[in-house]
Design a protein around this motif. Structure first.
Motif, PDB file in Angstrom:
ATOM      1  N   LEU A 233      70.470   3.369  -1.329  1.00  0.00           N
ATOM      2  CA  LEU A 233      70.573   4.663  -2.001  1.00  0.00           C
ATOM      3  C   LEU A 233      70.941   5.799  -1.054  1.00  0.00           C
ATOM      4  N   SER A 234      70.771   5.581   0.244  1.00  0.00           N
ATOM      5  CA  SER A 234      71.003   6.650   1.215  1.00  0.00           C
ATOM      6  C   SER A 234      72.345   6.579   1.910  1.00  0.00           C
ATOM      7  N   THR A 235      73.039   5.454   1.780  1.00  0.00           N
ATOM      8  CA  THR A 235      74.305   5.256   2.479  1.00  0.00           C
ATOM      9  C   THR A 235      75.484   5.395   1.517  1.00  0.00           C
ATOM     10  N   GLU A 236      76.681   5.219   2.052  1.00  0.00           N
ATOM     11  CA  GLU A 236      77.888   5.362   1.234  1.00  0.00           C
ATOM     12  C   GLU A 236      77.969   4.322   0.116  1.00  0.00           C
ATOM     13  N   TYR A 237      77.275   3.204   0.287  1.00  0.00           N
ATOM     14  CA  TYR A 237      77.278   2.199  -0.780  1.00  0.00           C
ATOM     15  C   TYR A 237      76.557   2.702  -2.036  1.00  0.00           C
ATOM     16  N   GLY A 238      75.755   3.736  -1.886  1.00  0.00           N
ATOM     17  CA  GLY A 238      75.046   4.301  -3.035  1.00  0.00           C
ATOM     18  C   GLY A 238      75.635   5.603  -3.524  1.00  0.00           C
ATOM     19  N   SER A 239      76.884   5.859  -3.220  1.00  0.00           N
ATOM     20  CA  SER A 239      77.480   7.177  -3.482  1.00  0.00           C
ATOM     21  C   SER A 239      77.766   7.472  -4.954  1.00  0.00           C
ATOM     22  N   TYR A 240      77.641   6.471  -5.835  1.00  0.00           N
ATOM     23  CA  TYR A 240      77.860   6.707  -7.261  1.00  0.00           C
ATOM     24  C   TYR A 240      76.623   6.314  -8.073  1.00  0.00           C
ATOM     25  N   ILE A 241      75.467   6.392  -7.427  1.00  0.00           N
ATOM     26  CA  ILE A 241      74.196   6.083  -8.091  1.00  0.00           C
ATOM     27  C   ILE A 241      73.330   7.335  -8.079  1.00  0.00           C
ATOM     28  N   THR A 242      72.973   7.813  -9.252  1.00  0.00           N
ATOM     29  CA  THR A 242      72.052   8.943  -9.326  1.00  0.00           C
ATOM     30  C   THR A 242      71.275   8.887 -10.642  1.00  0.00           C
ATOM     31  N   GLY A 243      70.043   9.357 -10.616  1.00  0.00           N
ATOM     32  CA  GLY A 243      69.182   9.342 -11.798  1.00  0.00           C
ATOM     33  C   GLY A 243      68.618   7.975 -12.135  1.00  0.00           C
ATOM     34  N   GLU A 244      68.723   7.035 -11.206  1.00  0.00           N
ATOM     35  CA  GLU A 244      68.304   5.660 -11.467  1.00  0.00           C
ATOM     36  C   GLU A 244      66.961   5.332 -10.817  1.00  0.00           C
ATOM     37  N   THR A 245      66.287   4.360 -11.389  1.00  0.00           N
ATOM     38  CA  THR A 245      65.088   3.779 -10.787  1.00  0.00           C
ATOM     39  C   THR A 245      65.377   2.318 -10.473  1.00  0.00           C
ATOM     40  N   ILE A 246      65.269   1.955  -9.212  1.00  0.00           N
ATOM     41  CA  ILE A 246      65.453   0.566  -8.799  1.00  0.00           C
ATOM     42  C   ILE A 246      64.092  -0.113  -8.746  1.00  0.00           C
ATOM     43  N   GLU A 247      63.955  -1.185  -9.519  1.00  0.00           N
ATOM     44  CA  GLU A 247      62.706  -1.936  -9.547  1.00  0.00           C
ATOM     45  C   GLU A 247      62.706  -2.939  -8.393  1.00  0.00           C
ATOM     46  N   VAL A 248      61.672  -2.877  -7.561  1.00  0.00           N
ATOM     47  CA  VAL A 248      61.551  -3.800  -6.423  1.00  0.00           C
ATOM     48  C   VAL A 248      60.246  -4.571  -6.639  1.00  0.00           C
ATOM     49  N   ASN A 249      60.313  -5.614  -7.471  1.00  0.00           N
ATOM     50  CA  ASN A 249      59.071  -6.251  -7.905  1.00  0.00           C
ATOM     51  C   ASN A 249      59.128  -7.761  -7.998  1.00  0.00           C
ATOM     52  N   GLY A 250      60.169  -8.371  -7.447  1.00  0.00           N
ATOM     53  CA  GLY A 250      60.248  -9.826  -7.471  1.00  0.00           C
ATOM     54  C   GLY A 250      60.568 -10.436  -8.802  1.00  0.00           C
ATOM     55  N   GLY A 251      60.966  -9.581  -9.767  1.00  0.00           N
ATOM     56  CA  GLY A 251      61.364 -10.082 -11.081  1.00  0.00           C
ATOM     57  C   GLY A 251      60.287 -10.022 -12.137  1.00  0.00           C
ATOM     58  N   VAL A 252      59.120  -9.456 -11.826  1.00  0.00           N
ATOM     59  CA  VAL A 252      58.044  -9.421 -12.813  1.00  0.00           C
ATOM     60  C   VAL A 252      58.391  -8.473 -13.953  1.00  0.00           C
ATOM     61  N   LEU A 253      59.224  -7.469 -13.673  1.00  0.00           N
ATOM     62  CA  LEU A 253      59.759  -6.600 -14.722  1.00  0.00           C
ATOM     63  C   LEU A 253      61.264  -6.579 -14.581  1.00  0.00           C
ATOM     64  N   MET A 254      61.967  -6.986 -15.623  1.00  0.00           N
ATOM     65  CA  MET A 254      63.436  -6.963 -15.620  1.00  0.00           C
ATOM     66  C   MET A 254      63.871  -5.981 -16.692  1.00  0.00           C
ATOM     67  N   ASP A 255      64.134  -4.760 -16.269  1.00  0.00           N
ATOM     68  CA  ASP A 255      64.413  -3.672 -17.212  1.00  0.00           C
ATOM     69  C   ASP A 255      65.923  -3.457 -17.340  1.00  0.00           C
TER      70      ASP A 255
END
Length: 255
Positions: A233-255
């Motif tokens: 989210l902080s580098t150029e690879y995240g330059s078109y991502i905003t307003g999003e929530t990234i789930e980091v949970n091992g797959g327990v919630l797949m939203d």
């Protein structure tokens, strides 16, 4: 310059002395960023983070501030801007905790307010004072820390914590729209069961083991795995991502 490069970026991370905040600080430093390590009570561990960053070849300072208090949050941001020669390129609002487990009908207002302050008000106060710098730069990244609890209401006695983390996600979405004209991207990370002092304090080994059985990956995550999402989210690879929530949970919630 590689798109994962953060060389020269000035980063402010709240609650960076331990856990996820510490991991984000170290990963960012590996990519060349200079870090302001904020802490409230964890002075010794914050200094350890600073020393580790120096060994990686990046610059860092530690700044004590209780970011539930506006004057201290303002002072922190001012010191971060001074450290960055007038710039703050990335803000990570990581400060937060459960405080204590308590059922709603047994909870007094002071405890409710304390949970809201440490998880939600901190993000508001620090962000409020960082925004003028990012507007002036016409660029910036803000990452807020939420939780899996925002989706499922949390475990026993954690309703205020879950509520505050859900509010962080709404704050993130609104802020993303408000700051888009200034090229400031605002996103959120929602960790699940991560191996940190947080779960050592507020969870039991038995419950953690049981929880892992319901996680598709069958294990706890590491702070470094959350930090990896922050890097995106902080580098150029995240330059078109905003307003999003990234789930980091091992797959327990797949939203």
């Amino acid at each position: 310059m590689h798109k994962f490069d953060l060389k020269g970026k000035k980063v402010l991370i709240t609650g960076a002395g331990t856990g996820i905040g510490r991991a984000v600080a170290i990963e960012f430093a590996k990519l060349g960023a200079d870090i302001v390590v904020n802490y409230n009570a964890s002075r010794e561990t914050a200094e350890e983070v600073v020393n580790e960053i120096h060994k990686l070849g990046s610059q860092a300072i530690s700044v004590q501030a209780d970011v539930t208090q506006e004057e201290q949050a303002k002072r922190l941001v001012e010191e971060a801007a001074k450290f960055g020669n007038g710039e703050i390129n990335i803000l990570v609002n990581n400060a937060g905790t459960l405080v204590q487990r308590c059922k709603i009908d047994e909870m007094d207002l002071s405890l409710w307010n304390k949970v809201m302050d440490v998880n939600l008000t901190t993000a508001f106060l620090v962000t409020k004072h960082v925004i003028p710098y990012m507007k002036k730069q016409n660029s910036g990244r803000i990452i807020n820390l939420s939780s899996l609890a925002a989706h499922d209401g949390g475990g026993p006695g954690a309703i205020p914590y879950a509520t505050s983390k859900a509010a962080v996600q709404a704050f993130t979405k609104g802020l993303a729209k408000e700051l888009a004209p200034y090229n400031v991207l605002v996103n959120c990370l929602a960790p699940g069961l991560i191996t940190t002092r947080f779960h050592d304090q507020y969870n039991t080994p038995e419950n953690r083991a049981k929880t892992c059985q319901n996680i598709p990956l069958k294990r706890e995550g590491s702070p470094e795995e959350v930090a990896g999402a922050a890097v995106l989210l902080s580098t150029e690879y995240g330059s078109y991502i905003t307003g999003e929530t990234i789930e980091v949970n091992g797959g327990v919630l797949m939203d």
